[in-house]
Every structure is written in C-alpha cells, then in structure tokens.
Design a protein around this motif. Structure first.
Motif, short mmCIF file in Angstrom:
data_model
loop_
_atom_site.label_atom_id
_atom_site.label_comp_id
_atom_site.label_asym_id
_atom_site.label_seq_id
_atom_site.Cartn_x
_atom_site.Cartn_y
_atom_site.Cartn_z
N GLU A 1 0.78 -1.44 -0.06
CA GLU A 1 -0.08 0.29 -0.01
C GLU A 1 0.94 1.72 -0.20
O GLU A 1 1.14 2.37 -0.52
CB GLU A 1 -1.01 -0.47 1.07
CG GLU A 1 -1.97 -1.24 1.18
CD GLU A 1 -2.31 -1.10 1.98
OE1 GLU A 1 -3.72 -0.07 2.84
OE2 GLU A 1 -2.46 -2.02 3.46
N ALA A 2 2.06 1.26 0.73
CA ALA A 2 2.60 2.65 0.82
C ALA A 2 3.46 2.66 -1.00
O ALA A 2 3.68 3.41 -1.18
CB ALA A 2 4.27 1.90 1.73
N LEU A 3 3.79 1.84 -1.30
CA LEU A 3 4.26 1.94 -2.28
C LEU A 3 3.38 2.73 -3.23
O LEU A 3 3.94 3.49 -4.21
CB LEU A 3 4.90 0.09 -3.12
CG LEU A 3 5.32 0.24 -4.54
CD1 LEU A 3 6.73 -0.55 -4.63
CD2 LEU A 3 4.56 0.42 -5.86
N GLU A 4 2.14 2.22 -3.47
CA GLU A 4 1.39 2.89 -4.30
C GLU A 4 1.27 4.55 -4.35
O GLU A 4 0.93 5.28 -4.98
CB GLU A 4 0.37 2.09 -4.02
CG GLU A 4 -0.93 1.06 -4.15
CD GLU A 4 -2.15 -0.20 -4.29
OE1 GLU A 4 -3.02 1.07 -5.15
OE2 GLU A 4 -1.79 -0.41 -3.38
N GLU B 1 11.55 12.39 -1.40
CA GLU B 1 11.10 11.63 -0.12
C GLU B 1 10.46 11.03 -1.16
O GLU B 1 10.48 9.28 0.21
CB GLU B 1 10.49 12.55 0.45
CG GLU B 1 10.15 11.26 1.71
CD GLU B 1 10.94 11.84 2.71
OE1 GLU B 1 10.88 10.84 3.94
OE2 GLU B 1 11.75 12.48 3.17
N ALA B 2 9.91 10.46 -1.98
CA ALA B 2 9.16 9.39 -2.70
C ALA B 2 10.13 8.27 -2.75
O ALA B 2 9.54 7.74 -2.63
CB ALA B 2 8.11 9.94 -3.25
N ILE B 3 11.16 8.81 -3.51
CA ILE B 3 11.92 7.54 -4.18
C ILE B 3 12.05 7.17 -3.50
O ILE B 3 12.13 5.30 -3.28
CB ILE B 3 12.72 8.50 -4.90
CG1 ILE B 3 12.33 8.95 -6.44
CG2 ILE B 3 14.03 7.29 -5.09
CD1 ILE B 3 13.55 9.86 -7.17
N LEU C 1 9.58 4.65 -1.58
CA LEU C 1 9.29 3.49 -2.99
C LEU C 1 10.64 2.49 -2.80
O LEU C 1 10.32 1.63 -2.99
CB LEU C 1 9.60 4.37 -4.28
CG LEU C 1 9.08 3.19 -5.17
CD1 LEU C 1 7.57 3.84 -6.03
CD2 LEU C 1 10.07 3.00 -5.88
N ARG C 2 11.79 3.34 -2.41
CA ARG C 2 13.39 2.27 -2.18
C ARG C 2 12.88 1.57 -1.25
O ARG C 2 12.83 0.10 -1.83
CB ARG C 2 14.09 2.24 -2.02
CG ARG C 2 14.76 3.58 -3.59
CD ARG C 2 16.26 4.03 -3.49
NE ARG C 2 16.21 5.19 -4.73
CZ ARG C 2 17.52 5.73 -4.51
NH1 ARG C 2 17.78 6.28 -3.33
NH2 ARG C 2 17.78 6.12 -5.81
N ALA D 1 16.29 -1.65 -6.61
CA ALA D 1 16.32 -1.19 -5.72
C ALA D 1 14.93 0.03 -5.59
O ALA D 1 14.36 0.17 -5.28
CB ALA D 1 17.48 -1.06 -4.25
N ASP D 2 15.03 0.37 -7.21
CA ASP D 2 14.19 1.76 -7.34
C ASP D 2 12.84 1.25 -8.28
O ASP D 2 12.32 2.30 -8.02
CB ASP D 2 15.28 2.54 -8.39
CG ASP D 2 16.62 3.42 -8.35
OD1 ASP D 2 17.27 3.39 -9.10
OD2 ASP D 2 16.63 3.00 -6.77
#
Length: 426
Positions: free
Chosen positions: A42-45, A59-61, A64-65, A82-83
């Motif tokens: 859910e965090a990734l979405e 911060e989002a990158i 996401l990692r 990882a990206d």
C-alpha cells in the motif's frame, strides 16, 4: 477486521488523503506509517501516486526504495532493482506507474537536491546560514529559578541518555518556550544549546517562506515552503549535535482547523509534523526547541508525545533578572554610583524589552539635562525611576489574554497559572 480498522489513526489519515489527493506531504507521511506497519504494498502505491506528478521527489523515491526492498524486489548489488517496484503479478496494474516513461522524463535533469530553484540545499554547502555555536549556559540566565529547573528536567535525558533509558525516559521530543514578548525566549534557547554543547540553528517564519515577509495571499502561492522545511531539518541533522530553534512557531504551526481548504500553510504544518516524527525514528542528534507567545493557537498535533510535548513559561524577569538586565543595558554609559536593586524593584512586571526602553529614556533625559547645563552629568537613579513612570510595561495585555485562553483545567499551563496567581497586572 481490516488492518485500517484496527488502527484508527491510520484510518483517519487514509481518509484525509482520499479527501485531499493532492496533499503530497500528507500522502508521504501516510506511506511512511504504512511501511512502519508492514504494509509495503500500500505504501508503494502512495509513492507511485506522488511520483506521477513529481518524478524527482526525493522523499517519495526513498520511501519507494524501502517499500520495494520490503516486498523482496531489491537484488544485492543492483541499484535498478532497488529503485523499481516488484513485478509481482499481484501488483501489476495497481499503481499504473510507467517507470520507463518516468526515467525518460528525468534523465536530463540535474541530480535531485541540486536543482537551481532558489531553495536551501539540504546536503550542500551554504545551507547553514544562522548556524552558530554558543558558549552561553543556563548560569547566564539571571533569575527565574523555576523555569531553569523545568528546563534542566527537560534536557536531562538528552545529557544522560543511558541513565534516561534505565529509568524508561524518552530521549526524544522537543521543548516549547512560551510567554509574553520581549522576555528573552531566544536568549534562553541559546543558553540551552550551550548547556548541550550543541550547534544552535535558529529558524523563523521568514526563513521558511518566500521573502518579503509573507502575507496570507503569499502563503497561498508558496509551494516551496514544505521543501524549505525539509531542508532545514536536513541541515540540523547534518550539523548534529544541534539545537533547532523554531522561533515564533505559531507562524508556521497554527491550528489547521482554522485554515481554509485548500491551504499551503496546512501542507507546511503537515510537513513540520512529519519532520518532527522522523527525528524520533533514530538518534538524530537534533533537539527541537520552539518559542511562541500564543501556545493556545498552535495545532494540537504539535503538542503530542515525541513532538513539542514539554512546555516552559519564560515569564517577565524577576528582581534578580531585572537587576542584571539593567546592569547590562547601562554598560558603557556614564552612570552615577547608586544601588540598581531599588530601581529593579520599581520595575516589577517589566519585560527585558521594556527595561531597554527605560534605560534609553533615562539616557535621553540625562543627555538633555547635560546639554542645558553645558556640562555632562551621569545617568542617575532618579532618571531611571522617572523613566519607569513614563514607560509602561507591555506584558499586561498578554497576561489578560493568557488568563482567558489557558483554561484552569489544562495541566499544560501549570507554571502559567502559578504566575498569574502570584502576579497582578500593573
């Protein structure tokens, strides 16, 4: 029961994100909470949603990692793995984020954090304007023993972290200095930094918002404020041990319930809350101090545990402090030999700023008299007493406001209620 229903706070934040889909700091804050709760998918979405509109958001990158790694997508030694999010079939089509297109859009951009947008660089040189080291200590703060005792208790866990942990005391959280204007909150803050042998980083509202001094209209058109906030906290971490002093914090952390929606200032408050929480996740070496003349106007979330959860009243100076302030203001001036303690007694209820005006007024009188006589004469006690009668104390209005705003049932204002009981307005 669904996980969100088991966590009322997270459920409320998810509802807030749904209602304000464009609130990037709030969405990233929720993504961090989801990661903390093991809900990486859910965090990734949420990270993907942010990256659709801002592909270079660092911060989002970073989040996401972390989400990708927790989902098992990261391969040792592979930066690309990882990206990118996992190609897990369960995730396909859920985020709808086109990574190849995003990379094509940003491949020619400068490195993240190096974009020439006029904002402070959180990791580069030149971003620490205002960062100083002070040799002051609480011993340099004259008088006010009750306030100093409260401050000592507040910073004791920072000075002795091992002992604090042994007694189950937190070494995180911040301290809010409040009281009438002109009573030396900034001086006390510098003394605390000296006590902790830490760098002192003073930041005000104007440092976080575009210059000139912001108005409500300017705030509405200032999308850079959240990034400035992030840069300030990044600078404090890089300069650890550091005391980060948020001067007049009510200007950047007002009650969100009173703000119109949408409001950029609301996003600034959200970003401030996020940054304060981020300090609690690790030993950052940053201690947050803040000052305000109107603590009752702060957003309640700022006062929760781990944030600015301790308060100390910096009251008008007592007799000992007034004597020291008068002596300091009279330095390098021609004065007669007299007892300053009697003058200080006559100035009960005056702030440090009021006492400075008293000395200036007394000096003007002595100078005028010298010009009339044609012979210089020193400043005398009578000049100061007469000036006290001319210069009225400025804190009375604040005391009336505090008496009305800080209800007797609020335990946060224990020291204020004690002061109000023992001091009447002049």
């Amino acid at each position: 029961m669904r996980p969100a229903e088991e966590d009322p706070l997270l459920a409320s934040l998810l509802a807030a994100v749904a209602a304000a889909a464009g609130d990037i700091p709030l969405r990233l804050h929720v993504a961090g909470l989801l990661l903390d709760r093991g809900r990486a998918a859910e965090a990734l979405e949420h990270c993907s949603t942010v990256l659709r509109s801002d592909p270079a958001n660092e911060e989002a990158i970073a989040l996401l990692r972390r989400a990708s790694a927790e989902l098992g997508a990261a391969r040792p030694g592979s930066r690309v793995a990882a990206d990118r999010p996992s190609a897990d079939p369960a995730m396909v089509g859920r985020s709808g984020f086109d990574w190849d297109a995003a990379e094509a859009q940003v491949q020619d951009l400068p490195e993240v954090g190096r974009v020439d947008d006029g904002l402070p660089d959180p990791v580069g040189e030149g971003d620490v304007d205002g960062l100083v080291f002070t040799d002051l200590s609480l011993a340099d703060v004259a008088g006010n023993p009750d306030a100093k005792e409260r401050i000592e208790r507040a910073i004791a866990p920072i000075r002795n972290p091992a002992l604090a942990r042994a007694f189950g005391k937190r070494t995180t959280g911040g301290l809010l200095l409040y009281g009438p204007p002109g009573c030396g909150k900034a001086f006390v803050a510098r003394a605390i930094a000296g006590e902790l042998q830490a760098n002192f980083y003073r930041v005000g509202r104007a440092d976080l918002l575009d210059r000139p001094a912001p108005t409500a209209e300017l705030l509405a058109s200032n999308p850079a404020a959240e990034r400035r906030m992030h840069a300030v906290f990044a600078t404090a971490r890089r300069s650890a041990p550091c005391v980060l002093f948020l001067d007049d914090v009510d200007g950047i952390g007002p009650k969100r319930s009173r703000l119109q929606n949408p409001s950029t200032l609301r996003a600034v408050v959200n970003q401030l809350l996020f940054e304060l929480d981020s300090l609690n996740r690790a030993d950052s070496g940053v201690f947050v101090l803040a000052s305000t003349t109107r603590p009752w106007d702060l957003d309640p979330a700022l006062r929760r545990a781990g944030r600015l959860d301790r308060m100390v009243l910096v009251a008008p100076p007592d007799a000992v402090a007034r004597t020291a302030i008068l002596r300091f203001q009279l330095r390098d001036r021609m004065i007669a030999d007299f007892d300053l303690t009697e003058v200080a007694e006559a100035a009960a209820g005056y702030s440090a700023a009021d006492l400075r005006r008293v000395v200036e007024s007394a000096a003007d009188s002595a100078l005028s008299d010298s010009l009339r006589r044609g012979q210089a004469r020193p400043i005398e006690a009578a000049d100061l007493v007469a000036a006290i009668k001319r210069v009225r104390p400025s804190v009375g209005t604040w005391l009336d406001l505090a008496r009305a705003a800080a209800g007797p049932s609020d335990g946060s204002y224990e020291d204020l209620h004690l002061y109000l009981r023992t001091h009447r307005r002049r």
